[in-house]
Write an enzyme that holds these catalytic residues in place. Structure first.
Site, PDB file in Angstrom:
ATOM      1  N   ASN A   1     -16.076 109.760   4.843  1.00 13.13           N
ATOM      2  CA  ASN A   1     -15.140 108.915   4.094  1.00 13.13           C
ATOM      3  C   ASN A   1     -15.331 109.039   2.577  1.00 13.13           C
ATOM      4  O   ASN A   1     -14.758 108.276   1.814  1.00 13.13           O
ATOM      5  CB  ASN A   1     -15.260 107.448   4.524  1.00 13.13           C
ATOM      6  CG  ASN A   1     -16.623 106.840   4.200  1.00 13.13           C
ATOM      7  OD1 ASN A   1     -17.476 107.500   3.616  1.00 13.13           O
ATOM      8  ND2 ASN A   1     -16.825 105.596   4.573  1.00 13.13           N
TER       9      ASN A   1
ATOM     10  N   ASP B   1     -31.064 105.024  -1.083  1.00 12.03           N
ATOM     11  CA  ASP B   1     -30.651 103.833  -0.343  1.00 12.03           C
ATOM     12  C   ASP B   1     -31.624 103.500   0.779  1.00 12.03           C
ATOM     13  O   ASP B   1     -32.512 104.296   1.105  1.00 12.03           O
ATOM     14  CB  ASP B   1     -29.219 104.002   0.196  1.00 12.03           C
ATOM     15  CG  ASP B   1     -28.935 105.398   0.755  1.00 12.03           C
ATOM     16  OD1 ASP B   1     -29.896 106.149   1.023  1.00 12.03           O
ATOM     17  OD2 ASP B   1     -27.756 105.732   0.932  1.00 12.03           O
TER      18      ASP B   1
ATOM     19  N   HIS C   1     -18.219 108.643   0.959  1.00  9.54           N
ATOM     20  CA  HIS C   1     -19.291 107.850   0.333  1.00  9.54           C
ATOM     21  C   HIS C   1     -20.406 108.743  -0.181  1.00  9.54           C
ATOM     22  O   HIS C   1     -20.688 109.800   0.375  1.00  9.54           O
ATOM     23  CB  HIS C   1     -19.795 106.733   1.263  1.00  9.54           C
ATOM     24  CG  HIS C   1     -20.665 107.147   2.400  1.00  9.54           C
ATOM     25  ND1 HIS C   1     -20.607 106.552   3.637  1.00  9.54           N
ATOM     26  CD2 HIS C   1     -21.651 108.080   2.509  1.00  9.54           C
ATOM     27  CE1 HIS C   1     -21.507 107.096   4.431  1.00  9.54           C
ATOM     28  NE2 HIS C   1     -22.145 108.022   3.782  1.00  9.54           N
TER      29      HIS C   1
ATOM     30  N   GLU D   1     -19.481 102.849  -0.455  1.00  7.68           N
ATOM     31  CA  GLU D   1     -18.332 103.053   0.413  1.00  7.68           C
ATOM     32  C   GLU D   1     -17.046 103.089  -0.423  1.00  7.68           C
ATOM     33  O   GLU D   1     -17.058 102.686  -1.590  1.00  7.68           O
ATOM     34  CB  GLU D   1     -18.264 101.918   1.442  1.00  7.68           C
ATOM     35  CG  GLU D   1     -19.499 101.815   2.336  1.00  7.68           C
ATOM     36  CD  GLU D   1     -19.579 102.908   3.409  1.00  7.68           C
ATOM     37  OE1 GLU D   1     -18.919 103.962   3.275  1.00  7.68           O
ATOM     38  OE2 GLU D   1     -20.326 102.716   4.391  1.00  7.68           O
TER      39      GLU D   1
HETATM   40  C1  F6R Z   1     -28.332 109.174   2.634  1.00  6.20           C
HETATM   41  C2  F6R Z   1     -27.053 108.798   2.045  1.00  6.20           C
HETATM   42  C3  F6R Z   1     -25.753 109.087   2.690  1.00  6.20           C
HETATM   43  C4  F6R Z   1     -25.690 110.441   3.392  1.00  6.20           C
HETATM   44  C5  F6R Z   1     -24.324 110.639   4.029  1.00  6.20           C
HETATM   45  C6  F6R Z   1     -24.251 111.937   4.829  1.00  6.20           C
HETATM   46  O1  F6R Z   1     -29.414 108.748   1.826  1.00  6.20           O
HETATM   47  O2  F6R Z   1     -27.074 108.202   1.018  1.00  6.20           O
HETATM   48  O3  F6R Z   1     -24.734 109.012   1.720  1.00  6.20           O
HETATM   49  O4  F6R Z   1     -25.938 111.451   2.461  1.00  6.20           O
HETATM   50  O5  F6R Z   1     -24.037 109.573   4.891  1.00  6.20           O
HETATM   51  O6  F6R Z   1     -25.103 111.842   5.917  1.00  6.20           O
HETATM   52  P1  F6R Z   1     -25.406 113.109   6.847  1.00  6.20           P
HETATM   53  O7  F6R Z   1     -26.209 114.039   6.011  1.00  6.20           O
HETATM   54  O8  F6R Z   1     -26.210 112.541   7.984  1.00  6.20           O
HETATM   55  O9  F6R Z   1     -24.087 113.664   7.244  1.00  6.20           O
END
Ligand code: F6R
Length: 250
Positions: free
Chosen positions: A143, A74, A145, A150
């Site tokens: 959450n 992403d 994701h 989301e």
């Molecule tokens: C990052 C991504 C997100 C993260 C998620 C957890 O490329 O796609 O889904 O993996 O938000 O983020 P952290 O590791 O910062 O807790």
């Protein structure tokens, strides 16, 4: 919606550093087994130490990145690749600038321009042309994701522009000077895109992820918790530290 429930492989490590080393080992073994592997990569706080370990393996053990192709999950819309909080910048800073990747073989979704949906279709085409993703690294949001899919994202979703939830903007504001600077939109691989990867490796650490990990593994496979949809895939490995694993039954 509930689907087939496959049992993931679950590796529980004593602490985040051990989990990072485990993830790096799995990725390194996959690269060694197939030097022209197609890797799916994630950003965020969770994989930083795993990337550091991969850099160490490159420097000290000659782990060779030159033939692989990578696709990131992403990217924000509204900040360019030169912005220090962009995911392209993150990948350069934490991995690509320190190993011998072939720059033209690294891909991050492109959130620039007026037609992000066309960029998204092109990204899907590029993944397909590369032969699909062999090993996809994922983190998980509190959450549920995965990538920026989301809650509510359908299992069939593809790479597309999305609006970030307040919870995700809040969580990601720790990387920005203020919450107002966090982009409100992003381009993300879809759940359907991710589920087409041959293998999936989800890493989570810390007590703050314990509830969402429990729901991903033991809850119904339902778009209200996107990571639970990984139950439809039969080659998923979770690498967790003890804190993130504390609510799951193994
Ligand atoms: C990052 C991504 C997100 C993260 C998620 C957890 O490329 O796609 O889904 O993996 O938000 O983020 P952290 O590791 O910062 O807790």
């Amino acid at each position: 919606m509930t689907g087939n429930r496959n049992r993931p492989r679950i590796v529980i490590c004593p602490d985040p550093l051990a989990a990072s080393r485990e993830v790096a080992q799995i990725i390194a073994a996959a690269i060694e087994a197939k030097p022209d592997i197609v890797l799916g990569l994630a950003t965020g706080g969770t994989p930083v130490a795993a990337y550091r370990e991969l850099v160490r393996m490159h420097r000290e053990q000659g782990l060779d990145f030159s033939e692989l192709t990578s696709f990131n999950l992403d990217e924000y819309i509204g900040i360019g690749p030169e912005h220090p909080q962009s995911f392209r910048y993150f990948m350069q800073q934490h991995l690509f600038d320190h190993v011998n990747v072939t720059p033209s073989q690294t891909h991050v979704p492109d959130g620039r321009g007026t037609d992000v949906e066309a960029n998204a279709r092109r990204y899907e085409d590029e993944i397909r042309a590369a032969g699909g993703i062999d090993l996809q690294l994922l983190g998980i949001g509190t959450n549920g994701h995965i990538a920026f899919n989301e809650p509510g994202s359908p299992a069939s979703s593809r790479t597309r522009a999305i609006e970030l939830t307040t919870e995700t903007i809040q969580a990601n504001s720790r990387f920005f000077d203020s919450i107002d600077q966090v982009p409100k939109h992003a381009i993300t691989m879809g759940i359907g895109t991710i589920l087409e990867s041959k293998r999936i490796l989800l890493m989570a650490t810390g007590e703050g992820k314990a509830d969402t990990i429990e729901r991903a593994i033991h809850g119904d496979a339902d778009p209200s918790h996107p990571a639970s949809l990984l139950q439809r895939h039969d080659e998923v490995t979770y690498v967790l530290d003890e804190a993130a694993a504390k609510r799951i039954a193994v």
